[in-house]
Design a protein around this motif. Structure first.
Motif, PDB file in Angstrom:
ATOM      1  N   GLU A  59       0.828  -1.210   0.000  1.00 18.81           N
ATOM      2  CA  GLU A  59       0.000   0.000   0.000  1.00 18.81           C
ATOM      3  C   GLU A  59       0.865   1.265   0.000  1.00 18.81           C
ATOM      4  O   GLU A  59       0.596   2.207  -0.740  1.00 18.81           O
ATOM      5  N   ALA A  60       1.903   1.268   0.801  1.00 21.45           N
ATOM      6  CA  ALA A  60       2.724   2.470   0.937  1.00 21.45           C
ATOM      7  C   ALA A  60       3.688   2.689  -0.228  1.00 21.45           C
ATOM      8  O   ALA A  60       3.951   3.832  -0.604  1.00 21.45           O
ATOM      9  N   CYS A  61       4.195   1.605  -0.805  1.00 26.93           N
ATOM     10  CA  CYS A  61       5.262   1.748  -1.802  1.00 26.93           C
ATOM     11  C   CYS A  61       4.875   1.348  -3.221  1.00 26.93           C
ATOM     12  O   CYS A  61       5.609   1.643  -4.159  1.00 26.93           O
ATOM     13  N   PHE A  62       3.742   0.662  -3.372  1.00 28.22           N
ATOM     14  CA  PHE A  62       3.366   0.158  -4.693  1.00 28.22           C
ATOM     15  C   PHE A  62       1.943   0.537  -5.069  1.00 28.22           C
ATOM     16  O   PHE A  62       1.316  -0.107  -5.894  1.00 28.22           O
ATOM     17  N   TRP A  63       1.413   1.558  -4.453  1.00 27.59           N
ATOM     18  CA  TRP A  63       0.120   2.156  -4.811  1.00 27.59           C
ATOM     19  C   TRP A  63      -1.061   1.196  -4.735  1.00 27.59           C
ATOM     20  O   TRP A  63      -2.021   1.316  -5.489  1.00 27.59           O
ATOM     21  N   LEU A  64      -1.000   0.247  -3.803  1.00 33.49           N
ATOM     22  CA  LEU A  64      -2.136  -0.647  -3.593  1.00 33.49           C
ATOM     23  C   LEU A  64      -3.184   0.078  -2.760  1.00 33.49           C
ATOM     24  O   LEU A  64      -2.865   0.663  -1.720  1.00 33.49           O
ATOM     25  N   GLU A  65      -4.423   0.036  -3.219  1.00 34.37           N
ATOM     26  CA  GLU A  65      -5.510   0.664  -2.477  1.00 34.37           C
ATOM     27  C   GLU A  65      -5.840  -0.202  -1.257  1.00 34.37           C
ATOM     28  O   GLU A  65      -5.778  -1.419  -1.324  1.00 34.37           O
ATOM     29  N   SER A  66      -6.213   0.417  -0.133  1.00 33.21           N
ATOM     30  CA  SER A  66      -6.620  -0.371   1.026  1.00 33.21           C
ATOM     31  C   SER A  66      -7.906  -1.113   0.684  1.00 33.21           C
ATOM     32  O   SER A  66      -8.715  -0.643  -0.123  1.00 33.21           O
TER      33      SER A  66
ATOM     34  N   ALA B 134      -7.361  -9.871  -6.963  1.00 38.54           N
ATOM     35  CA  ALA B 134      -6.803  -9.610  -8.291  1.00 38.54           C
ATOM     36  C   ALA B 134      -5.953  -8.342  -8.290  1.00 38.54           C
ATOM     37  O   ALA B 134      -4.866  -8.308  -8.870  1.00 38.54           O
ATOM     38  N   ARG B 135      -6.426  -7.295  -7.633  1.00 36.17           N
ATOM     39  CA  ARG B 135      -5.686  -6.023  -7.571  1.00 36.17           C
ATOM     40  C   ARG B 135      -4.404  -6.180  -6.748  1.00 36.17           C
ATOM     41  O   ARG B 135      -3.362  -5.645  -7.109  1.00 36.17           O
ATOM     42  N   ILE B 136      -4.481  -6.935  -5.646  1.00 39.72           N
ATOM     43  CA  ILE B 136      -3.286  -7.169  -4.823  1.00 39.72           C
ATOM     44  C   ILE B 136      -2.211  -7.859  -5.652  1.00 39.72           C
ATOM     45  O   ILE B 136      -1.053  -7.426  -5.673  1.00 39.72           O
ATOM     46  N   LEU B 137      -2.588  -8.925  -6.349  1.00 40.34           N
ATOM     47  CA  LEU B 137      -1.607  -9.656  -7.155  1.00 40.34           C
ATOM     48  C   LEU B 137      -1.094  -8.826  -8.324  1.00 40.34           C
ATOM     49  O   LEU B 137       0.076  -8.920  -8.698  1.00 40.34           O
ATOM     50  N   LYS B 138      -1.932  -7.965  -8.883  1.00 43.24           N
ATOM     51  CA  LYS B 138      -1.481  -7.080  -9.964  1.00 43.24           C
ATOM     52  C   LYS B 138      -0.418  -6.120  -9.458  1.00 43.24           C
ATOM     53  O   LYS B 138       0.632  -5.947 -10.095  1.00 43.24           O
ATOM     54  N   ARG B 139      -0.674  -5.483  -8.321  1.00 40.24           N
ATOM     55  CA  ARG B 139       0.319  -4.553  -7.757  1.00 40.24           C
ATOM     56  C   ARG B 139       1.607  -5.280  -7.397  1.00 40.24           C
ATOM     57  O   ARG B 139       2.707  -4.761  -7.616  1.00 40.24           O
ATOM     58  N   PHE B 140       1.477  -6.483  -6.844  1.00 46.33           N
ATOM     59  CA  PHE B 140       2.661  -7.278  -6.538  1.00 46.33           C
ATOM     60  C   PHE B 140       3.455  -7.550  -7.818  1.00 46.33           C
ATOM     61  O   PHE B 140       4.661  -7.333  -7.868  1.00 46.33           O
ATOM     62  N   ASN B 141       2.774  -8.013  -8.853  1.00 51.32           N
ATOM     63  CA  ASN B 141       3.452  -8.322 -10.122  1.00 51.32           C
ATOM     64  C   ASN B 141       4.053  -7.077 -10.760  1.00 51.32           C
ATOM     65  O   ASN B 141       5.148  -7.128 -11.327  1.00 51.32           O
TER      66      ASN B 141
END
Length: 89
Positions: free
Chosen positions: A38-45, A50-57
């Motif tokens: 969330e803090a470093c890769f623009w993941l929304e809380s 699907a969104r979590i894995l997209k930001r991770f990738n």
């Protein structure tokens, strides 16, 4: 350095993403916390899986680089990457 990458998975408690890597014949389980994503890769809380894995990738190259440096500095079979690992002093 031989590295075999395996699929990332969201932890059952939804506190992070686990991504195992085989390094020199040993499986190392890395976990990056959702707080770091969330803090470093623009993941929304409260993002969905699907969104979590997209930001991770999307951030995987940077995440992996930090993870590899931590492994070289502190050999282990499990390492957790937190916000502090991505913030420069």
């Amino acid at each position: 350095m031989e590295i075999i990458e395996l699929e990332p998975q969201i932890l059952a408690n939804r506190r992070g993403v686990a991504f195992p890597v085989v390094h020199r014949g040993t499986t190392v389980e890395y976990v990056i916390t959702l707080a770091a994503l969330e803090a470093c890769f623009w993941l929304e809380s409260r993002a969905d899986d699907a969104r979590i894995l997209k930001r991770f990738n999307d951030g995987y190259r940077r995440i992996r680089a930090i993870a590899e440096r931590r492994l070289l500095a502190h050999p282990a079979t499990r390492l957790e990457l937190t916000l502090e690992d991505f913030v420069r002093p």
